[in-house]
Scaffold this motif. Structure first.
Motif, short mmCIF file in Angstrom:
data_model
loop_
_atom_site.label_atom_id
_atom_site.label_comp_id
_atom_site.label_asym_id
_atom_site.label_seq_id
_atom_site.Cartn_x
_atom_site.Cartn_y
_atom_site.Cartn_z
N VAL A 134 0.84 -1.20 0.00
CA VAL A 134 0.00 0.00 0.00
C VAL A 134 0.88 1.25 0.00
O VAL A 134 1.94 1.28 0.62
CB VAL A 134 -0.96 0.00 1.22
N ILE A 135 0.42 2.27 -0.71
CA ILE A 135 1.08 3.58 -0.73
C ILE A 135 0.15 4.57 -0.04
O ILE A 135 -1.06 4.62 -0.33
CB ILE A 135 1.37 4.03 -2.17
N ARG A 136 0.70 5.37 0.88
CA ARG A 136 -0.08 6.39 1.57
C ARG A 136 0.52 7.77 1.36
O ARG A 136 1.74 7.93 1.44
CB ARG A 136 -0.17 6.10 3.07
N ILE A 137 -0.33 8.75 1.12
CA ILE A 137 0.07 10.15 1.06
C ILE A 137 -0.60 10.86 2.22
O ILE A 137 -1.84 10.87 2.32
CB ILE A 137 -0.36 10.81 -0.28
N LYS A 138 0.22 11.38 3.14
CA LYS A 138 -0.28 12.05 4.35
C LYS A 138 -1.27 11.15 5.10
O LYS A 138 -2.31 11.60 5.60
CB LYS A 138 -0.93 13.39 4.00
N GLY A 139 -0.95 9.86 5.13
CA GLY A 139 -1.75 8.91 5.88
C GLY A 139 -2.90 8.28 5.12
O GLY A 139 -3.51 7.33 5.61
N GLU A 140 -3.22 8.81 3.93
CA GLU A 140 -4.36 8.30 3.17
C GLU A 140 -3.90 7.32 2.09
O GLU A 140 -3.03 7.66 1.28
CB GLU A 140 -5.11 9.46 2.51
N PRO A 141 -4.46 6.11 2.03
CA PRO A 141 -4.06 5.16 0.97
C PRO A 141 -4.44 5.70 -0.41
O PRO A 141 -5.50 6.30 -0.58
CB PRO A 141 -4.89 3.91 1.31
N VAL A 142 -3.55 5.47 -1.37
CA VAL A 142 -3.80 5.92 -2.74
C VAL A 142 -3.48 4.79 -3.72
O VAL A 142 -2.65 3.93 -3.44
CB VAL A 142 -2.94 7.17 -3.10
N GLN A 143 -4.16 4.81 -4.85
CA GLN A 143 -3.87 3.89 -5.96
C GLN A 143 -3.87 4.73 -7.23
O GLN A 143 -4.93 5.15 -7.69
CB GLN A 143 -4.91 2.77 -6.05
N PHE A 144 -2.68 4.97 -7.77
CA PHE A 144 -2.56 5.84 -8.94
C PHE A 144 -2.84 5.06 -10.22
O PHE A 144 -2.31 3.97 -10.43
CB PHE A 144 -1.17 6.46 -9.00
N GLN A 145 -3.67 5.65 -11.09
CA GLN A 145 -3.97 5.03 -12.37
C GLN A 145 -2.87 5.32 -13.40
O GLN A 145 -2.62 4.53 -14.29
CB GLN A 145 -5.31 5.55 -12.90
N ASP A 146 -2.23 6.49 -13.26
CA ASP A 146 -1.18 6.88 -14.19
C ASP A 146 -0.35 7.99 -13.55
O ASP A 146 -0.61 8.40 -12.40
CB ASP A 146 -1.76 7.34 -15.53
N THR A 147 0.63 8.50 -14.29
CA THR A 147 1.53 9.53 -13.77
C THR A 147 0.79 10.82 -13.47
O THR A 147 1.07 11.49 -12.47
CB THR A 147 2.65 9.81 -14.79
N LEU A 148 -0.15 11.19 -14.33
CA LEU A 148 -0.91 12.42 -14.11
C LEU A 148 -1.70 12.35 -12.81
O LEU A 148 -1.81 13.34 -12.07
CB LEU A 148 -1.85 12.67 -15.30
N ASP A 149 -2.21 11.18 -12.52
CA ASP A 149 -2.94 10.97 -11.26
C ASP A 149 -2.02 11.23 -10.07
O ASP A 149 -2.41 11.88 -9.08
CB ASP A 149 -3.48 9.54 -11.25
N ALA A 150 -0.78 10.72 -10.15
CA ALA A 150 0.20 10.94 -9.07
C ALA A 150 0.57 12.41 -8.94
O ALA A 150 0.66 12.95 -7.83
CB ALA A 150 1.45 10.10 -9.33
N LEU A 151 0.77 13.07 -10.08
CA LEU A 151 1.12 14.50 -10.06
C LEU A 151 0.01 15.32 -9.41
O LEU A 151 0.28 16.22 -8.59
CB LEU A 151 1.37 14.99 -11.49
N ARG A 152 -1.21 15.01 -9.74
CA ARG A 152 -2.35 15.74 -9.16
C ARG A 152 -2.51 15.45 -7.67
O ARG A 152 -3.14 16.23 -6.95
CB ARG A 152 -3.62 15.38 -9.92
#
Length: 494
Positions: free
Chosen positions: A61-79
């Motif tokens: 699992v990947i978390r940003i500021k404690g919230e789990p995230v699942q990126f669909q693509d690079t743009l999703d991660a950038l946003r």
């Protein structure tokens, strides 16, 4: 509130025949610079590609500021607040600096790109970062170092809370590295989290707060940077002590193999004269733009000289193409392996054997695949190249293993003159030691070696003589005994 800006927990990633990541974890605090260390193939870049949305992890699992995230693509991660400066430049050469920085985010007026606003906001960004580049300049016209600064500006432009920097200084001068460190300190002061990947130990101790170490796709450990010494860091990275990083032999240096007299090429270099002897390693030092690579490209027939003379074994030669250079017994490991060295869509076997293909071809045009495979497998074992099979596409290998394949290519050609342009750029310390050993072995067998490098410890540790260039001219040739960092830098900045 979590104490971490970024958490990657239990991440695994599988490729055919390879377990690239095995249950690894990474935690990065806001307002810190976190180094990610490990040999080539340790899994660093694979994890970063999972974090930026290029790959999807198979487990974890990947978390940003404690919230789990699942990126669909690079743009999703950038946003979501993660930007990345890639080791390999991702710029469009026929577009301007401004267009590259804001690609896909251009200001629009009446349904069209507002170039005036685009250039204005780019100029403001570059001024804030103290990067002196014109917004309307075509990126393809810039030096590699300037292109790297555009990449840095592009990453910062997203105003991301997490910035990943993968070998950001590989093409930068000492002054530009200091400039980048100023930018990093400013970002850290703003509370940004920086993930910093580099094989340069001095940078790790100069700019980072914490370190995580990976080895063979697994997490080894994490701690504050000041808890490590250079030696303990290396030992954890490679799993062994490197007691002799520069395994230099006392070679018997023979007669002149290559002689260069008054070689000139307009707008590149002027009146270059030097020689290299059998069994000698000639180090070539100088700052970015000194003309070192241009001289080597001319010697190898990649660009014509305007005047001057080249002799091999005392006989004048005309080398007007790389194929002619190879025929004369020369080999050239170029500075940019992906741009001018590798065939990225071909296999390890094909990349390794391509120069030596005439040796495997019979008069009837048939290729001896058995002999070719045997020779390539021997090089894979000899150079400790990490690849699941010889048929693996070379673009799937780590940078260090790609570099070893290129070295193996020239070993198969059995050259008498070997030119190496930045042979260890972007390569971890363990792979560096292996490449240094190979260079020393080749020189010990009588090969004349020219080694261009921007790393002074490498130049001083490996060279029998050092040739220093500045703005297209030779400013000095030093014997090993008289060469030191101060003398070389003085000659390089004359």
């Amino acid at each position: 509130m979590t104490a971490y800006a970024l958490e990657a927990e239990g991440i695994s990633k599988f490729f055919p025949g390879v377990k690239a990541l095995d249950n690894v974890s990474l935690r990065v605090r806001p307002g810190t610079v976190h180094a990610l260390m490990g040999e080539n193939g340790a899994g660093k870049s694979t994890l970063m590609k999972c974090l930026i949305g290029i790959y999807r992890p198979d487990q974890g699992v990947i978390r940003i500021k404690g919230e789990p995230v699942q990126f669909q693509d690079t743009l999703d991660a950038l946003r979501s607040g993660i930007s990345m400066i890639h080791q390999e430049l991702n710029l469009v050469p026929w577009m301007t600096v401004a267009e590259n920085i804001w690609l896909g985010r251009e200001p629009v007026k009446f349904g069209l790109v507002d170039h005036r606003q685009l250039n204005q906001q780019t100029a403001e960004l570059l001024t804030r970062l103290n990067i002196r580049l014109p917004a309307d300049r075509m990126v393809g016209e810039l030096s590699i170092a300037s292109q790297q600064m555009v990449e840095i500006a592009k990453a910062v432009s997203w105003n991301a809370d997490i910035v990943i920097m993968d070998e950001p200084t590989s093409a930068l001068t000492e002054g530009e590295v200091a400039h980048l460190f100023t930018i990093i300190r400013d970002l850290r002061a703003q509370g940004k989290a920086i993930v910093y990947i580099s094989h340069k130990m001095d940078e790790i101790f100069a700019i980072t707060d914490e370190v995580s170490i990976f080895r063979d796709g697994s997490w080894v450990g994490s701690d504050r940077t000041d808890s490590y010494t250079r030696q303990t860091l290396i030992t954890q990275m490679v799993g062994r002590e490197l007691t002799q990083l520069f395994p230099k032999f006392n070679n018997a240096i023979g007669e002149e193999v290559l002689t260069v007299r008054h070689l000139s090429r307009q707008d590149a270099f002027e009146d270059v004269s030097f020689s290299v002897r059998r069994g000698e390693i000639l180090g070539v030092a100088g700052l970015v733009g000194a003309g070192r690579s241009e001289v080597m490209e001319t010697l190898f027939g990649m660009a014509p000289a305007d005047s001057g003379e080249v002799l091999i074994d005392g006989v004048p030669v005309t080398i007007d193409s790389p194929s002619m250079a190879i025929e004369k017994g020369m080999a050239f490991l170029t500075e940019d392996r992906k741009k001018s060295g590798l065939f990225l869509v071909l296999s390890v076997l094909e990349n390794m054997s391509i120069v030596n293909m005439p040796e495997y071809s019979s008069k009837g045009g048939f290729v001896s695949h058995v002999q070719m495979a045997q020779d390539c497998m021997e090089q894979i074992r000899r150079l400790n190249i990490k690849t699941p099979t010889m048929d693996q596409i070379i673009n799937n290998l780590s940078g260090g293993n790609q570099q070893k394949v290129l070295i193996a290519r020239w070993l198969l050609a059995q050259p008498k003159i070997l030119i190496l342009d930045e042979p260890t750029r972007g390569i971890d310390v363990g792979a560096k030691a292996e490449i240094y050993r190979l260079i020393s072995e080749l020189a010990n067998r009588g090969v004349a070696v020219i080694m261009v490098s921007s790393e002074l410890p490498e130049i001083l540790g490996m060279s029998d003589r050092v040739m220093v260039m500045h703005e297209g001219r030779i400013t000095g040739i030093l014997d090993k005994e008289e060469a030191d960092q101060e003398t070389i830098m003085s000659l390089a900045s004359e």
